[in-house]
Design a protein around this motif. Structure first.
Motif, PDB file in Angstrom:
ATOM      1  N   UNK A 262      36.765 -27.318  12.679  1.00 50.74           N
ATOM      2  CA  UNK A 262      35.621 -26.770  13.420  1.00 50.74           C
ATOM      3  C   UNK A 262      36.023 -25.769  14.496  1.00 50.74           C
ATOM      4  N   UNK A 263      37.308 -25.509  14.616  1.00 48.04           N
ATOM      5  CA  UNK A 263      37.755 -24.618  15.696  1.00 48.04           C
ATOM      6  C   UNK A 263      37.317 -23.179  15.474  1.00 48.04           C
ATOM      7  N   UNK A 264      37.030 -22.830  14.237  1.00 48.52           N
ATOM      8  CA  UNK A 264      36.594 -21.469  13.941  1.00 48.52           C
ATOM      9  C   UNK A 264      35.124 -21.427  13.519  1.00 48.52           C
ATOM     10  N   UNK A 265      34.367 -22.440  13.890  1.00 53.48           N
ATOM     11  CA  UNK A 265      32.927 -22.415  13.616  1.00 53.48           C
ATOM     12  C   UNK A 265      32.313 -21.169  14.238  1.00 53.48           C
ATOM     13  N   UNK A 266      31.346 -20.578  13.533  1.00 54.31           N
ATOM     14  CA  UNK A 266      30.813 -19.275  13.950  1.00 54.31           C
ATOM     15  C   UNK A 266      29.993 -19.330  15.231  1.00 54.31           C
ATOM     16  N   UNK A 267      29.452 -20.492  15.556  1.00 56.08           N
ATOM     17  CA  UNK A 267      28.589 -20.590  16.742  1.00 56.08           C
ATOM     18  C   UNK A 267      28.674 -21.996  17.312  1.00 56.08           C
ATOM     19  N   UNK A 268      28.282 -22.171  18.575  1.00 53.61           N
ATOM     20  CA  UNK A 268      28.237 -23.523  19.141  1.00 53.61           C
ATOM     21  C   UNK A 268      27.341 -24.456  18.346  1.00 53.61           C
ATOM     22  N   UNK A 269      26.206 -23.933  17.848  1.00 54.07           N
ATOM     23  CA  UNK A 269      25.297 -24.796  17.104  1.00 54.07           C
ATOM     24  C   UNK A 269      25.896 -25.224  15.767  1.00 54.07           C
ATOM     25  N   UNK A 270      26.610 -24.314  15.123  1.00 56.03           N
ATOM     26  CA  UNK A 270      27.299 -24.677  13.877  1.00 56.03           C
ATOM     27  C   UNK A 270      28.330 -25.767  14.144  1.00 56.03           C
ATOM     28  N   UNK A 271      29.035 -25.650  15.250  1.00 54.70           N
ATOM     29  CA  UNK A 271      30.001 -26.679  15.631  1.00 54.70           C
ATOM     30  C   UNK A 271      29.312 -28.022  15.828  1.00 54.70           C
ATOM     31  N   UNK A 272      28.221 -28.031  16.594  1.00 50.33           N
ATOM     32  CA  UNK A 272      27.525 -29.280  16.879  1.00 50.33           C
ATOM     33  C   UNK A 272      26.929 -29.884  15.603  1.00 50.33           C
ATOM     34  N   UNK A 273      26.428 -29.039  14.712  1.00 50.84           N
ATOM     35  CA  UNK A 273      25.820 -29.539  13.473  1.00 50.84           C
ATOM     36  C   UNK A 273      26.837 -30.224  12.564  1.00 50.84           C
ATOM     37  N   UNK A 274      28.113 -29.874  12.721  1.00 47.00           N
ATOM     38  CA  UNK A 274      29.153 -30.419  11.839  1.00 47.00           C
ATOM     39  C   UNK A 274      30.016 -31.486  12.504  1.00 47.00           C
ATOM     40  N   UNK A 275      29.855 -31.662  13.807  1.00 42.56           N
ATOM     41  CA  UNK A 275      30.760 -32.565  14.526  1.00 42.56           C
ATOM     42  C   UNK A 275      30.672 -34.004  14.004  1.00 42.56           C
ATOM     43  N   UNK A 276      29.477 -34.426  13.567  1.00 47.79           N
ATOM     44  CA  UNK A 276      29.313 -35.805  13.105  1.00 47.79           C
ATOM     45  C   UNK A 276      30.198 -36.124  11.905  1.00 47.79           C
ATOM     46  N   UNK A 277      30.600 -35.107  11.167  1.00 50.14           N
ATOM     47  CA  UNK A 277      31.449 -35.320  10.001  1.00 50.14           C
ATOM     48  C   UNK A 277      32.840 -35.835  10.379  1.00 50.14           C
ATOM     49  N   UNK A 278      33.170 -35.761  11.646  1.00 51.38           N
ATOM     50  CA  UNK A 278      34.505 -36.154  12.107  1.00 51.38           C
ATOM     51  C   UNK A 278      34.447 -37.346  13.076  1.00 51.38           C
ATOM     52  N   UNK A 279      33.309 -38.025  13.130  1.00 52.81           N
ATOM     53  CA  UNK A 279      33.145 -39.155  14.050  1.00 52.81           C
ATOM     54  C   UNK A 279      34.108 -40.301  13.764  1.00 52.81           C
ATOM     55  N   UNK A 280      34.471 -40.507  12.513  1.00 49.89           N
ATOM     56  CA  UNK A 280      35.294 -41.667  12.157  1.00 49.89           C
ATOM     57  C   UNK A 280      36.646 -41.654  12.851  1.00 49.89           C
ATOM     58  N   UNK A 281      37.214 -40.479  13.019  1.00 52.84           N
ATOM     59  CA  UNK A 281      38.543 -40.384  13.640  1.00 52.84           C
ATOM     60  C   UNK A 281      38.492 -40.903  15.072  1.00 52.84           C
ATOM     61  N   UNK A 282      37.521 -40.456  15.860  1.00 52.46           N
ATOM     62  CA  UNK A 282      37.429 -40.907  17.244  1.00 52.46           C
ATOM     63  C   UNK A 282      36.973 -42.357  17.313  1.00 52.46           C
ATOM     64  N   UNK A 283      36.100 -42.772  16.398  1.00 55.92           N
ATOM     65  CA  UNK A 283      35.637 -44.165  16.392  1.00 55.92           C
ATOM     66  C   UNK A 283      36.807 -45.123  16.198  1.00 55.92           C
ATOM     67  N   UNK A 284      37.758 -44.739  15.346  1.00 55.48           N
ATOM     68  CA  UNK A 284      38.928 -45.588  15.112  1.00 55.48           C
ATOM     69  C   UNK A 284      39.782 -45.707  16.371  1.00 55.48           C
ATOM     70  N   UNK A 285      39.913 -44.625  17.115  1.00 52.13           N
ATOM     71  CA  UNK A 285      40.704 -44.666  18.346  1.00 52.13           C
ATOM     72  C   UNK A 285      40.016 -45.513  19.415  1.00 52.13           C
ATOM     73  N   UNK A 286      38.699 -45.383  19.510  1.00 48.94           N
ATOM     74  CA  UNK A 286      37.943 -46.196  20.469  1.00 48.94           C
ATOM     75  C   UNK A 286      38.067 -47.674  20.124  1.00 48.94           C
ATOM     76  N   UNK A 287      37.927 -48.019  18.840  1.00 50.05           N
ATOM     77  CA  UNK A 287      37.994 -49.417  18.406  1.00 50.05           C
ATOM     78  C   UNK A 287      39.380 -50.015  18.640  1.00 50.05           C
ATOM     79  N   UNK A 288      40.413 -49.232  18.349  1.00 52.40           N
ATOM     80  CA  UNK A 288      41.777 -49.727  18.540  1.00 52.40           C
ATOM     81  C   UNK A 288      42.060 -50.001  20.015  1.00 52.40           C
ATOM     82  N   UNK A 289      41.619 -49.085  20.887  1.00 51.42           N
ATOM     83  CA  UNK A 289      41.800 -49.294  22.322  1.00 51.42           C
ATOM     84  C   UNK A 289      41.047 -50.534  22.784  1.00 51.42           C
ATOM     85  N   UNK A 290      39.814 -50.676  22.322  1.00 47.91           N
ATOM     86  CA  UNK A 290      38.992 -51.817  22.731  1.00 47.91           C
ATOM     87  C   UNK A 290      39.615 -53.149  22.298  1.00 47.91           C
TER      88      UNK A 290
END
Length: 375
Positions: A262-290
């Motif tokens: 997403x680093x080369x997404x054409x616009x902020x809105x395009x970035x935000x619209x696609x960010x949910x596709x990568x939620x699993x990576x951060x969710x795993x880090x949050x769960x492991x820390x918890x």
């Protein structure tokens, strides 16, 4: 007569002709604080702040015949202005002012405006700024400005570059000036990322928390500007250089929280619209820390012994001071010879136009005292 009157008044007051560059959210907040408090400063402390010029990227208004700009009406005047909007015009107008002291306040985030700092200081014009680009930019330019300051050509004030309105730079200077030895500085330096990781608990998605921060106005218009970590990196470099380290921006190990695709997404809105596709990576880090009784915090650090600066997403026990923040709070820890167990901690609001403007305003008042105003 006008010059004579100004000289007579200057015997009783400390007068500053003020030029403001960047009347954006922070600049407008500062102008409002100046409007409200200017009479109190004059009556209580004999500090006379006269805003003589306001410049944005395409328009400028200048005080006429030595008179300050009316801060009740500057917005309409700026919109209607057709004058040549350039830093050169503002500079010359300040130089022509009969007031004994001149200061330019740079409230932009521009890398262009700091290129004028040396020129202004060589002309005796003081600078106050929350702009991080000079202090974390090319080392040679930073050192040149600091040398002009050391030589007494003009004052350079930049408390707002690190902690908005928090006394981070002044605290560090006090430690160093009194002979203390800094061993380590680390902290949560971004109000935006503080909010995100204070809010991101198991069961919440990274994309929804970032979206919420954006709706509340906590992020930049493009959240990647916050999630890249570059803002924190610049603050850490500022502190490292204050300690005498001659580090360049490229030498800092910075972890970006922007997913690679997403680093080369054409616009902020395009970035935000696609960010949910990568939620699993951060969710795993949050769960492991918890699972280990820990939380995630985005932290910048400077180790004086090794000279290493790092900006990383790290885990901390829930009992750690960094784990117990709320909202957009910042927290910075100074470990020194005198303050080692526990370290010296500065904590408080780290974001928001009013808070940042207050830090800039405090620098202006400090400058006036350096120039002779009573405490």
């Amino acid at each position: 007569m006008a010059v004579a009157a100004c000289r007579a008044m200057s015997e009783k007051t400390t007068q500053l002709a003020v030029g403001l560059v960047g009347p954006g959210v922070v600049g407008r907040a500062l102008l409002e604080q100046l409007r409200v408090e200017s009479k109190n400063l004059l009556s209580k402390y004999r500090v006379d702040l006269q805003v003589q010029g306001i410049l944005n990227s395409s328009q400028v208004i200048l005080g006429k015949e030595g008179q300050p700009i009316d801060l009740d009406a500057y917005g309409d005047q700026l919109l209607a202005s057709s004058a040549d909007a350039s830093l050169g015009v503002l500079t010359q107008h300040l130089r022509d002012s009969p007031l004994p002291h001149k200061v330019i306040i740079d409230c932009t985030a521009s890398a262009y405006v700091p290129q004028f700092y040396r020129r202004w200081m060589e002309q005796g014009i003081h600078i106050v700024t929350p702009n991080k680009k000079l202090n974390s930019g090319p080392l040679a330019e930073y050192l040149a400005v600091k040398q002009l300051q050391k030589a007494g050509r003009a004052h350079y004030m930049y408390e707002g570059t690190v902690g908005a309105g928090l006394p981070i730079i002044s605290t560090l200077k006090s430690l160093l000036d009194t002979g203390d030895e800094v061993q380590r500085i680390e902290g949560v330096f971004s109000g935006t990322l503080s909010y995100i990781f204070n809010t991101l608990t198991p069961g919440k998605t990274f994309s929804s928390v970032v979206s919420g921060a954006r709706r509340r106005g906590y992020t930049e218009p493009d959240p990647r500007d916050d999630l890249s970590g570059m803002d924190v990196t610049r603050k850490v470099i500022n502190l490292a250089r204050e300690c005498g380290n001659k580090i360049e921006l490229s030498a800092v190990d910075t972890e970006s929280l922007v997913p690679e695709p997403l680093r080369k997404a054409q616009s902020p809105q395009e970035f935000m619209d696609s960010l949910h596709e990568h939620d699993d990576v951060m969710a795993a880090r949050v769960a492991e820390a918890d699972e280990h009784g820990e939380v995630l915090r985005y932290v910048g650090s400077y180790d004086a012994e090794s000279g290493v600066c790092q900006v990383l997403l790290r885990r901390f026990p829930k009992s750690h001071p960094f784990a117990n923040l709320s909202g957009t709070e910042n927290i910075i820890s100074f470990t020194t010879l005198r303050y080692s167990n526990p370290p010296l901690i500065v904590r408080g609001p780290g974001a928001g136009p009013a808070v940042t403007a207050a830090g800039v305003f405090a620098d202006v008042v400090t400058l006036a005292r350096y120039l002779g105003a009573p405490s």
